[in-house]
Motif scaffolding. Structure first.
Motif, PDB file in Angstrom:
ATOM      1  N   TYR A   1       0.903  -1.446   0.634  1.00  0.00           N
ATOM      2  CA  TYR A   1      -0.155   0.325   0.053  1.00  0.00           C
ATOM      3  C   TYR A   1       0.865   1.288  -0.185  1.00  0.00           C
ATOM      4  O   TYR A   1       0.110   2.273   0.006  1.00  0.00           O
ATOM      5  CB  TYR A   1      -0.981  -0.062   1.286  1.00  0.00           C
ATOM      6  N   ALA A   2       2.147   1.166  -0.509  1.00  0.00           N
ATOM      7  CA  ALA A   2       3.111   1.742  -0.637  1.00  0.00           C
ATOM      8  C   ALA A   2       2.621   3.382  -1.241  1.00  0.00           C
ATOM      9  O   ALA A   2       2.032   2.281  -2.664  1.00  0.00           O
ATOM     10  CB  ALA A   2       4.373   2.363  -0.317  1.00  0.00           C
ATOM     11  N   ARG A   3       2.942   3.965  -0.964  1.00  0.00           N
ATOM     12  CA  ARG A   3       2.416   5.103  -2.651  1.00  0.00           C
ATOM     13  C   ARG A   3       3.132   4.470  -4.262  1.00  0.00           C
ATOM     14  O   ARG A   3       4.539   4.985  -3.202  1.00  0.00           O
ATOM     15  CB  ARG A   3       3.100   6.704  -2.026  1.00  0.00           C
ATOM     16  N   GLY A   4       2.557   4.331  -4.948  1.00  0.00           N
ATOM     17  CA  GLY A   4       3.359   4.458  -5.426  1.00  0.00           C
ATOM     18  C   GLY A   4       3.665   2.957  -6.445  1.00  0.00           C
ATOM     19  O   GLY A   4       3.802   2.739  -7.504  1.00  0.00           O
ATOM     20  N   VAL A   5       3.246   2.106  -5.546  1.00  0.00           N
ATOM     21  CA  VAL A   5       3.107   0.915  -6.001  1.00  0.00           C
ATOM     22  C   VAL A   5       1.661   0.030  -6.276  1.00  0.00           C
ATOM     23  O   VAL A   5       1.069   0.777  -5.446  1.00  0.00           O
ATOM     24  CB  VAL A   5       3.465  -0.132  -4.412  1.00  0.00           C
ATOM     25  N   ALA A   6       2.369  -0.295  -7.261  1.00  0.00           N
ATOM     26  CA  ALA A   6       0.826  -1.430  -7.638  1.00  0.00           C
ATOM     27  C   ALA A   6       0.198  -2.690  -6.697  1.00  0.00           C
ATOM     28  O   ALA A   6      -1.043  -2.567  -6.705  1.00  0.00           O
ATOM     29  CB  ALA A   6       0.390  -1.155  -9.186  1.00  0.00           C
TER      30      ALA A   6
END
Length: 181
Positions: A79-84
């Protein structure tokens, strides 16, 4: 080793491949770098010997690598920003072999792999990256090395037209290790 031990081995600390959201590899890797006990490796390419610095491009567009404990960090990583997503097989994150990671680091010690331009040659298809003809594509008809210029054949208003432009304005094909870059 029983079945439960075998399954837990699949969930061990190691390198994993992550898919970034479109054009978000840098954002995702920067975000994950802030997490404790998570190491990130985003190999990128750079064209060698360009007059104007070219932007760094991911070696594997859309993908990068992270070393972490999936039991402890999978949710934070996912759920990190930028991770799909974290690349998985049958619901289990796929380990990237340590040997593959060693090889990637050997060819790009600082995370940047320099890609040499192919030798300039007559007949090469090129794309203009700056100047009056920016975005146009043409074919090299003559090399003028003394002035660092090339003659390029363009189709202008439906007619073939030869134009002499500076080499620094032209994007020549490169010897990208995974195809044309």
């Amino acid at each position: 080793m029983n079945i439960q031990d075998e399954e837990m081995k699949d969930w061990a600390i190691g390198w994993y491949c992550l898919r970034a959201k479109p054009r978000q590899e840098m954002v995702a890797s920067s975000t994950l770098s802030t997490l404790n006990n998570v190491e990130v490796f985003l190999p990128r390419t750079q064209r060698a010997k360009k007059v104007k610095p070219q932007p760094l491009k991911p070696l594997f567009p859309g993908y990068f690598f992270a070393r972490f404990d999936p039991i402890e960090h999978l949710r934070n990583v996912h759920y990190a920003r930028g991770v799909a997503y974290v690349v998985r097989r049958k619901g289990i994150p796929v380990h990237v072999s340590p040997q593959v990671m060693i090889e990637l680091r050997l060819i790009s010690p600082d995370g940047i792999l320099e890609i040499p331009d192919e030798p300039h040659r007559v007949g090469a298809k090129i794309k203009v990256i700056s100047g009056l003809f920016k975005g146009d594509e043409g074919v090299v008809t003559k090399l003028v090395p003394a002035r660092e210029r090339v003659r390029v054949l363009f189709e202008i208003l439906g007619r073939p037209t030869e134009v002499e432009i500076g080499e620094q304005e032209v994007d020549f094909p490169s010897a990208h290790p995974i195809g044309n870059g």
